[in-house]
Design a protein around this motif. Structure first.
Motif, PDB file in Angstrom:
ATOM      1  N   THR A 105       1.336   4.245  -3.298  1.00 46.54           N
ATOM      2  CA  THR A 105       1.107   5.696  -3.235  1.00 46.54           C
ATOM      3  C   THR A 105       2.059   6.469  -4.146  1.00 46.54           C
ATOM      4  O   THR A 105       1.820   7.637  -4.444  1.00 46.54           O
ATOM      5  CB  THR A 105       1.264   6.219  -1.787  1.00 46.54           C
ATOM      6  N   ASN A 122     -11.223  19.962   1.040  1.00 44.33           N
ATOM      7  CA  ASN A 122     -10.520  20.628  -0.062  1.00 44.33           C
ATOM      8  C   ASN A 122      -9.155  21.141   0.415  1.00 44.33           C
ATOM      9  O   ASN A 122      -8.810  21.040   1.592  1.00 44.33           O
ATOM     10  CB  ASN A 122     -11.366  21.768  -0.648  1.00 44.33           C
ATOM     11  N   ASN A 164       0.832  -1.213   0.000  1.00 40.45           N
ATOM     12  CA  ASN A 164       0.000   0.000   0.000  1.00 40.45           C
ATOM     13  C   ASN A 164       0.859   1.253   0.000  1.00 40.45           C
ATOM     14  O   ASN A 164       0.531   2.256  -0.646  1.00 40.45           O
ATOM     15  CB  ASN A 164      -0.922   0.004   1.220  1.00 40.45           C
ATOM     16  N   GLU A 192      -3.714  15.356 -12.294  1.00 38.70           N
ATOM     17  CA  GLU A 192      -4.212  14.596 -11.144  1.00 38.70           C
ATOM     18  C   GLU A 192      -3.093  14.157 -10.187  1.00 38.70           C
ATOM     19  O   GLU A 192      -3.359  13.683  -9.080  1.00 38.70           O
ATOM     20  CB  GLU A 192      -4.995  13.360 -11.610  1.00 38.70           C
ATOM     21  N   ASN A 193      -1.840  14.305 -10.619  1.00 31.00           N
ATOM     22  CA  ASN A 193      -0.715  13.852  -9.792  1.00 31.00           C
ATOM     23  C   ASN A 193       0.076  14.986  -9.148  1.00 31.00           C
ATOM     24  O   ASN A 193       1.090  14.735  -8.499  1.00 31.00           O
ATOM     25  CB  ASN A 193       0.261  13.009 -10.635  1.00 31.00           C
ATOM     26  N   LYS A 226      -1.962  10.875   0.118  1.00 35.71           N
ATOM     27  CA  LYS A 226      -2.796  10.013  -0.724  1.00 35.71           C
ATOM     28  C   LYS A 226      -4.162   9.803  -0.084  1.00 35.71           C
ATOM     29  O   LYS A 226      -5.195   9.865  -0.755  1.00 35.71           O
ATOM     30  CB  LYS A 226      -2.082   8.672  -0.930  1.00 35.71           C
ATOM     31  N   TRP A 227      -4.171   9.571   1.229  1.00 33.54           N
ATOM     32  CA  TRP A 227      -5.427   9.368   1.941  1.00 33.54           C
ATOM     33  C   TRP A 227      -6.249  10.658   1.993  1.00 33.54           C
ATOM     34  O   TRP A 227      -7.465  10.642   1.754  1.00 33.54           O
ATOM     35  CB  TRP A 227      -5.137   8.872   3.364  1.00 33.54           C
ATOM     36  N   GLU A 235      -6.226  13.148  -0.056  1.00 29.59           N
ATOM     37  CA  GLU A 235      -6.751  13.494  -1.386  1.00 29.59           C
ATOM     38  C   GLU A 235      -8.088  12.817  -1.655  1.00 29.59           C
ATOM     39  O   GLU A 235      -8.892  13.330  -2.439  1.00 29.59           O
ATOM     40  CB  GLU A 235      -5.748  13.095  -2.474  1.00 29.59           C
ATOM     41  N   ASN A 236      -8.308  11.680  -1.020  1.00 30.67           N
ATOM     42  CA  ASN A 236      -9.536  10.917  -1.239  1.00 30.67           C
ATOM     43  C   ASN A 236     -10.619  11.234  -0.219  1.00 30.67           C
ATOM     44  O   ASN A 236     -11.677  10.592  -0.216  1.00 30.67           O
ATOM     45  CB  ASN A 236      -9.230   9.403  -1.207  1.00 30.67           C
ATOM     46  N   THR A 237     -10.383  12.203   0.644  1.00 28.77           N
ATOM     47  CA  THR A 237     -11.408  12.621   1.597  1.00 28.77           C
ATOM     48  C   THR A 237     -12.219  13.768   0.993  1.00 28.77           C
ATOM     49  O   THR A 237     -11.926  14.257  -0.089  1.00 28.77           O
ATOM     50  CB  THR A 237     -10.771  13.083   2.930  1.00 28.77           C
ATOM     51  N   ARG A 238     -13.221  14.218   1.737  1.00 32.44           N
ATOM     52  CA  ARG A 238     -14.099  15.288   1.247  1.00 32.44           C
ATOM     53  C   ARG A 238     -13.510  16.675   1.462  1.00 32.44           C
ATOM     54  O   ARG A 238     -14.077  17.683   1.038  1.00 32.44           O
ATOM     55  CB  ARG A 238     -15.463  15.204   1.935  1.00 32.44           C
ATOM     56  N   ARG A 298       0.720  14.868  -5.260  1.00 34.07           N
ATOM     57  CA  ARG A 298       1.641  13.786  -4.904  1.00 34.07           C
ATOM     58  C   ARG A 298       3.046  14.049  -5.439  1.00 34.07           C
ATOM     59  O   ARG A 298       4.040  13.656  -4.827  1.00 34.07           O
ATOM     60  CB  ARG A 298       1.118  12.441  -5.419  1.00 34.07           C
TER      61      ARG A 298
END
Length: 417
Positions: free
Chosen positions: A11, A281, A7, A137-138, A273-274, A276-279, A141
């Motif tokens: 990332t 901003n 995992n 999109e990267n 990474k985590w 970025e996937n939350t709500r 990161r």
């Protein structure tokens, strides 16, 4: 354990080879910047300067950074990021080696100004290069990978720096810093030549918007200025606090600062990474990072226990891990509206101005009102940063709502036609 490792590795997937090369160059360069965390100690211990002298030298440091960042942005828009990065790295290496031979107050002020002027032309150019080598999109990161390289070098740098001081004295630091800058130039020339690299996000704006007319960006810059002033205390005022109040040795200080870089190296990429996937901003995440960083100073007054230094470093580290990548990404997103060099130069200048006032102010305050009152004042500045970021969040939300209403009206008019 295997799943955890997989995992973590995942990332990093999807980033271009050019971004990886840029990270390696940054790592080589940053590994040698062991002079900076020990600069205040070097100036007081080896050259015999007063704390007030050191404060003005750090202001010259920041002023050089401001001029260098502005010049770097101009040159990047005119001759391109590759040439600016090459010239900056090799010149910085030579100047760092020469800096050790300056021993008077005025000479060192001029010397550190010139070093930072040349060194910080690199920053806007690097940000523009990073944006060009990253898919949209990267970008966050990619910024995080560069920060990992910076902090991996920084985690090793202070620890090795402490050993060099113990065995060879402070002079060895300047030689190592200069040589690593020159080494980074050689790598850059060989792997990031424009003729052999691939651009993934080339932005060309026909009618570029001036960064100075972007109200949201200017509000963001002021917030980052205050954040920078708060954050930079860890690299000038804090080492003296560690030594004078808690009686830590240079080696212990080096390992404590090195812990910051090590934690960032291990945790930052998975964390980003985590997130970025939350709500949440970018503005909300910067806000949270600023709160954590402010708390890292507030807790220093709660106890004389040496362990509070570790807790403070942990709070600052996680605040930094969240605030910096998303502030970088926010700046790069806004830069697509105009000349990228200009936008990224202003972003760099915000932190350069923080260098001018932050180090001087922190050192002067500790001399006049003591460390406890200084930490309360720094916490108050962090609160101002939080307030500005809340204002930015509300402003952007209002602008988005206004834009949505305008589009809805246009659609309604089209239906009537």
């Amino acid at each position: 354990m295997k799943t955890l490792i997989n995992n973590y590795v995942n990332t990093f997937k999807g980033l271009s080879k050019e971004v990886w090369w840029l990270a390696l160059i940054t790592l080589i360069n940053r590994a040698g910047t062991m002079v900076i965390p020990f600069l205040s100690l070097y100036l007081t211990k080896s050259l015999g300067f007063t704390v007030s002298n050191v404060a003005w030298i750090m202001s010259a440091f920041g002023l050089g950074s401001v001029v260098g960042s502005w010049l770097g942005g101009k040159l990047t828009d005119q001759i391109g990021y590759y040439k600016v990065m090459c010239y900056s790295l090799i010149s910085t290496g030579i100047l760092f080696i020469a800096l050790q031979f300056l021993s008077t107050f005025v000479a060192f002020c001029i010397g550190i100004f010139l070093v930072m002027l040349v060194a910080d032309t690199f920053r806007p150019a690097m940000f523009v290069a990073l944006s060009a080598y990253s898919k949209p999109e990267n970008k966050t990161r990619s910024v995080t990978l560069i920060r990992l390289a910076i902090n991996l070098g920084f985690s090793a740098g202070p620890a090795v720096g402490g050993l060099i001081i113990t065995s060879l004295g402070y002079g060895g630091l300047f030689w190592v810093d200069g040589i690593t800058c020159i080494a980074a130039t050689l790598v850059l020339i060989n792997v990031l030549n424009p003729k052999t690299t691939k651009t993934l996000d080339e932005v060309k704006v026909k009618n570029p918007k001036s960064a100075y007319a972007d109200k949201a960006f200017l509000m963001f810059l002021v917030a980052m200025l205050f954040f920078g002033i708060v954050f930079l205390q860890y690299f000038s005022t804090m080492p003296i606090y560690y030594k004078d109040v808690h009686f830590l040795t240079e080696l212990e200080i080096g390992f404590l600062l090195g812990m910051n870089g090590f934690l960032i190296f291990v945790f930052e990429m998975p964390l980003i990474k985590w997130l970025e996937n939350t709500r949440f901003n970018k503005t909300s995440l910067m806000l949270f990072g600023a709160i954590l960083t402010g708390l890292s100073f507030l807790i220093l007054n709660l106890s004389g226990w040496v362990g509070v230094l570790v807790i403070g470093m942990l709070l600052m580290t996680f605040g930094e891990m969240i605030a910096f990548p998303f502030s970088n990404a926010f700046a790069m997103d806004r830069a697509k509206k105009g000349n990228q060099g200009e936008y990224m130069a202003l972003y760099s200048i915000a932190f350069s101005i923080a260098h001018i006032f932050g180090h001087n102010m922190g050192l002067q305050l500790t001399a006049k009102v003591g460390f406890d009152n200084t930490w309360l004042f720094i916490t108050a500045l962090a609160a101002v940063c939080v307030f500005l970021l809340v204002g930015l969040k509300l402003y952007l939300k209002a602008k988005k709502k206004q834009k949505s209403s305008f589009i809805a009206i246009e659609d309604e008019e089209i239906l009537w036609i």
